[in-house]
Design an enzyme around this catalytic site. Structure first.
Site, PDB file in Angstrom:
ATOM      1  N   ARG A 148       4.420   3.615  -6.354  1.00 55.81           N
ATOM      2  CA  ARG A 148       4.322   3.791  -7.806  1.00 55.81           C
ATOM      3  C   ARG A 148       5.628   4.241  -8.471  1.00 55.81           C
ATOM      4  O   ARG A 148       6.001   3.699  -9.503  1.00 55.81           O
ATOM      5  CB  ARG A 148       3.187   4.755  -8.160  1.00 55.81           C
ATOM      6  CG  ARG A 148       1.793   4.236  -7.784  1.00 55.81           C
ATOM      7  CD  ARG A 148       0.687   5.111  -8.365  1.00 55.81           C
ATOM      8  NE  ARG A 148       0.612   4.942  -9.809  1.00 55.81           N
ATOM      9  CZ  ARG A 148       1.023   5.836 -10.674  1.00 55.81           C
ATOM     10  NH1 ARG A 148       1.559   6.988 -10.273  1.00 55.81           N
ATOM     11  NH2 ARG A 148       0.915   5.611 -11.973  1.00 55.81           N
TER      12      ARG A 148
ATOM     13  N   CYS B 298      16.128   2.000   3.090  1.00 55.11           N
ATOM     14  CA  CYS B 298      17.460   1.531   2.700  1.00 55.11           C
ATOM     15  C   CYS B 298      17.415   0.814   1.349  1.00 55.11           C
ATOM     16  O   CYS B 298      17.679  -0.385   1.238  1.00 55.11           O
ATOM     17  CB  CYS B 298      18.019   0.608   3.782  1.00 55.11           C
ATOM     18  SG  CYS B 298      19.779   0.283   3.606  1.00 55.11           S
TER      19      CYS B 298
ATOM     20  N   GLY C 151     -11.623   3.586 -11.725  1.00 61.91           N
ATOM     21  CA  GLY C 151     -10.943   3.546 -10.436  1.00 61.91           C
ATOM     22  C   GLY C 151     -10.061   4.767 -10.270  1.00 61.91           C
ATOM     23  O   GLY C 151     -10.416   5.731  -9.589  1.00 61.91           O
TER      24      GLY C 151
END
Length: 427
Positions: free
Chosen positions: A320, A350, A283
């Site tokens: 990530r 925020c 992948g």
């Protein structure tokens, strides 16, 4: 300068970052920022490395769709003969819609619903990778309801430490995946008694972003021994699913990473004599380095002794770094050669966790300057959200000197149209 044929798909040309033949500023002008930009040539070259590595073996390369579920991405691999590894009914639908033949699709995932099982049975996929006894029985019952037998492999957990991040390690007994190897023979024997089950193989997947062959070697040895135990018990397999997990070089200083050729050589040595078809499920190593997140500086801010570069891309666009403390190379789109100084590279969301990098050397940048977050083709757009009511960013596929928007940026009106006040009727 390297030739056009040999140069990387993402490269500087006259100090302007370019993807294939298109300068990134031209794409930013047409699609806006933030945006995911992919190279089709990079994806095709990555797939070809797997295809060539396993040439001469009875092997099927199945793209792990969860890395990037865009239909154009899946279709790029389908057109080259790839199968698909899916982990949900939605991914299965996408694989089929992108042209992957059903008999090249493997349905993995730790818990499949009855609706998903029924859909996969009707599609007549290659095999289910079963992860538990309850799921095994559920698949048998569903198959019987259709008057057929489901082709399955049983995923075993070899208790191998992949040496990767704890949140993407899947091969230890403490992980939720698969059936412990010391219990697996009994589960295979149970599967043999179920009327809706046709046992095809054994499956294993020990994690993602592996940068060493050692965990694979240990895993393959344990699987080979287990296949021998099954044969002694009268259970003959036709497939061995070795999973995926090869990593990519996110960091500038990353040492040599095993190649598909290295993985294929090891698989041939350890598993090639067992008479089984091998299924491999890459992948990240197919799409990760083929994509980037194109962003723009909103402000440069100074707080105490900290320099902050605030981008229009955020953690909701690329999760990530916030989720895994993952490292991505971050570079200016226009290279000036100006002296660099440390900067915290952050987004506007925020949350303090909305941080892509800390104390990263960066040149002086002004509001409006473009910045690219590299190696973002895997687990980028596919994990994005609309947190802070921010629209999902568009995805763009570059093919030589042409480009296509392969996912549109929704408007705020589009997003609000999904909200409703529809009454639920009760009998």
């Amino acid at each position: 300068m390297p030739s056009k044929k040999s140069r990387p798909a993402i490269h500087y040309r006259d100090d302007i970052l370019t993807i294939e033949d298109i300068p990134l500023p031209a794409l930013a002008e047409r699609v806006g920022t933030p945006a995911y930009i992919y190279s089709r040539a990079a994806m095709q070259a990555a797939y070809a490395r797997y295809r060539d590595a396993f040439e001469g073996m009875d092997a099927l390369v199945c793209y792990a769709v969860k890395a990037n579920t865009n239909l154009s991405v899946i279709r790029t691999f389908a057109d080259m003969g790839s199968g698909a590894d899916v982990v949900s009914g939605g991914e299965l639908r996408r694989a089929l819609a992108a042209g992957v033949p059903a008999r090249r699709i493997v349905f993995s995932g730790v818990a499949k619903t009855r609706e998903e099982i029924d859909f996969a049975l009707n599609a007549d996929i290659l095999q289910f990778n079963v992860e538990s006894e309850p799921e095994l029985k559920a698949i048998s019952a569903a198959a019987m309801a259709f008057g057929r037998r489901a082709r399955i492999a049983i995923r075993v957990n070899p208790d191998v430490d992949a040496g990767t991040h704890a949140k993407i390690s899947t091969g230890l007994t403490e992980n939720k995946f698969g059936i412990a190897l010391n219990r697996a023979l009994g589960v295979f024997r149970e599967a043999k008694t179920l009327p809706g089950i046709d046992i095809q193989g054994v499956a294993v997947h020990i994690g993602s972003q592996l940068t060493s062959l050692a965990p694979y070697g240990l895993t393959f040895d344990r699987i080979a021994a287990f296949v021998g135990q099954l044969a002694a018990a009268g259970i003959k397999l036709s497939t061995i699913d070795i999973g995926g997990g090869l990593g990519i070089a996110y960091h500038e200083d990353t040492g040599p990473i095993p190649t598909p050729a290295d993985l294929a050589k090891l698989a041939r040595e350890r598993l090639g004599g067992l008479g089984c078809r091998l299924i491999v499920e890459p992948g990240r190593s197919l799409v990760g380095a083929a994509g980037l997140l194109l962003t723009r500086v909103i402000y440069e801010k100074h707080g105490g002794d900290r320099r902050f570069l605030i981008l229009d891309g955020a953690m909701n666009d690329l999760m990530r770094p916030a989720l895994y403390d993952a490292y991505h190379r971050i570079v200016p789109v226009v290279r000036t050669g100006a002296p660099e100084s440390p900067a915290d590279i952050v987004g506007p969301v925020c949350e303090t966790g909305d941080t892509f990098a800390r104390a990263r050397p960066m040149p002086p940048l002004q509001p409006g300057d473009l910045v690219a977050i590299l190696d973002a083709g895997a687990y980028g757009a596919v994990m994005a959200s609309t947190y802070n009511a921010r629209p999902l960013v568009p995805e763009v596929m570059v093919d030589g000197g042409s480009a296509s928007i392969i996912r549109e940026r929704p408007s705020h009106a589009d997003m609000m149209a999904l909200d409703s006040n529809r009454a639920i009727a009760f009998a």
